[in-house]
Design an enzyme around this catalytic site. Structure first.
Site, PDB file in Angstrom:
ATOM      1  N   PRO A  10       0.815  -1.217   0.000  1.00  0.00           N
ATOM      2  CA  PRO A  10       0.000   0.000   0.000  1.00  0.00           C
ATOM      3  C   PRO A  10       0.848   1.266   0.000  1.00  0.00           C
ATOM      4  CG  PRO A  10      -0.896  -1.600   1.528  1.00  0.00           C
ATOM      5  CD  PRO A  10       0.436  -2.136   1.072  1.00  0.00           C
ATOM      6  N   GLU A  11       0.565   2.144  -0.960  1.00  0.00           N
ATOM      7  CA  GLU A  11       1.231   3.433  -1.063  1.00  0.00           C
ATOM      8  C   GLU A  11       0.166   4.509  -0.881  1.00  0.00           C
ATOM      9  OE1 GLU A  11       3.812   3.706  -4.486  1.00  0.00           O
ATOM     10  OE2 GLU A  11       4.063   1.538  -4.587  1.00  0.00           O
TER      11      GLU A  11
ATOM     12  N   LYS B  40       1.550   7.340   4.071  1.00  0.00           N
ATOM     13  CA  LYS B  40       1.025   5.971   4.110  1.00  0.00           C
ATOM     14  C   LYS B  40       0.280   5.666   5.409  1.00  0.00           C
ATOM     15  CE  LYS B  40       4.917   4.303   1.314  1.00  0.00           C
ATOM     16  NZ  LYS B  40       6.009   3.313   1.210  1.00  0.00           N
TER      17      LYS B  40
ATOM     18  N   ARG C 129      15.577  -1.571  -3.533  1.00  0.00           N
ATOM     19  CA  ARG C 129      14.249  -1.834  -4.073  1.00  0.00           C
ATOM     20  C   ARG C 129      14.334  -2.195  -5.555  1.00  0.00           C
ATOM     21  NH1 ARG C 129      10.106  -0.145  -0.942  1.00  0.00           N
ATOM     22  NH2 ARG C 129       9.014  -1.682  -2.210  1.00  0.00           N
TER      23      ARG C 129
END
Length: 262
Positions: free
Chosen positions: A2-3, A58, A251
């Site tokens: 979730p962003e 977030k 990432r």
């Protein structure tokens, strides 16, 4: 993961279904996701009327309609968390961790991996302890503030944009999409951008977040980088060049070497 757009979707779930309603009961199905005692958490929220939820990056804050607006529920969704609304007598899902019961349905904190969870803030200092180091929310950051915060130290664009203490809310998908639309390589240094490039980066950041927030996630449309990043022979939707993939700042990162030259 979730962003900001996903959390904006969760905010709408709470706003549309639970704001202004009384919490009739709280069922803590998994105490491990509640960062206080389950009993204290339940007692603090049962019988309270929820106020308008507030998203910051977030994180989601849900105040109660009391004076002052405490206790407050604070939620972070980690890799797999979500708020889900169900009506009627729906059975519990195996990943439901906390269930808030209302007159006409249930708000469920559902999370498979349980990497973060829910907090209870009883005063402003509790909120400051959890959120005090966050930068400004990415959806509202100004061009000047974005540049100032990302150039405090010289570093690569991808890690800088994902640093929540610099700008709050951006995750892996958002950042790759923003940089692709800005025609900026994720390995570019924040010290190397000129004024026109900062203006373009800020404009694309705003447009990606607006479009994504409308649907509650970063969409995998054919015209978006996100729509192709997981394909076996992934190619740029703009120029058809084979996309590059590597790890930047720890990432997985995808970009177009033609559209985003180093």
């Amino acid at each position: 993961m979730p962003e900001l757009p996903d959390v904006e979707g969760f905010r709408r779930v709470v706003a549309d279904h639970a704001t202004g309603s009384e919490v009739r009961s709280v069922r803590v199905l998994d105490p491990g996701v509640v960062h206080t005692s389950a009993t204290g958490f339940t007692r603090a929220l049962e019988g309270r009327v929820l106020g308008e939820p507030i998203r910051w990056g977030k994180w989601l804050r849900v105040p109660t309609r009391s004076r002052p607006e405490y206790p407050q529920l604070l939620a972070h969704f980690g890799m797999t968390g979500a708020f889900v609304w169900t009506s009627g007598e729906d059975a519990d899902h195996r990943h439901d961790r906390v269930v808030f019961e209302f007159r006409d349905g249930s708000l469920r904190y559902r999370d498979m991996r349980k990497l973060t969870g829910l907090w209870l803030a009883t005063e402003e200092s509790d909120v400051a302890e959890l959120l005090g180091e966050l930068g400004p929310d990415a959806a509202g950051v100004s061009r000047r503030d974005l540049r100032e915060r990302l150039t405090r130290t010289s570093r690569r664009l991808k890690p800088a944009l994902m640093d929540q203490t610099a700008v709050a809310g951006l995750g892996n998908l958002c950042v790759d999409e923003i940089l692709w639309r800005s025609r900026l390589a994720p390995t570019r240094s924040t010290a190397d951008l000129d004024s026109a490039q900062w203006a373009r980066l800020h404009a694309r950041l705003r447009s990606v977040l607006r479009s994504s927030s409308r649907v509650g996630h970063v969409p995998d449309r054919p015209s978006w980088l996100t729509g192709h990043r997981d394909e076996r022979d992934a190619r740029c939707p703009r120029c058809s060049t084979a996309l590059k993939r590597s790890r930047i700042g720890g990432r997985s990162t995808v970009w177009c070497p033609q559209c985003q030259p180093c």
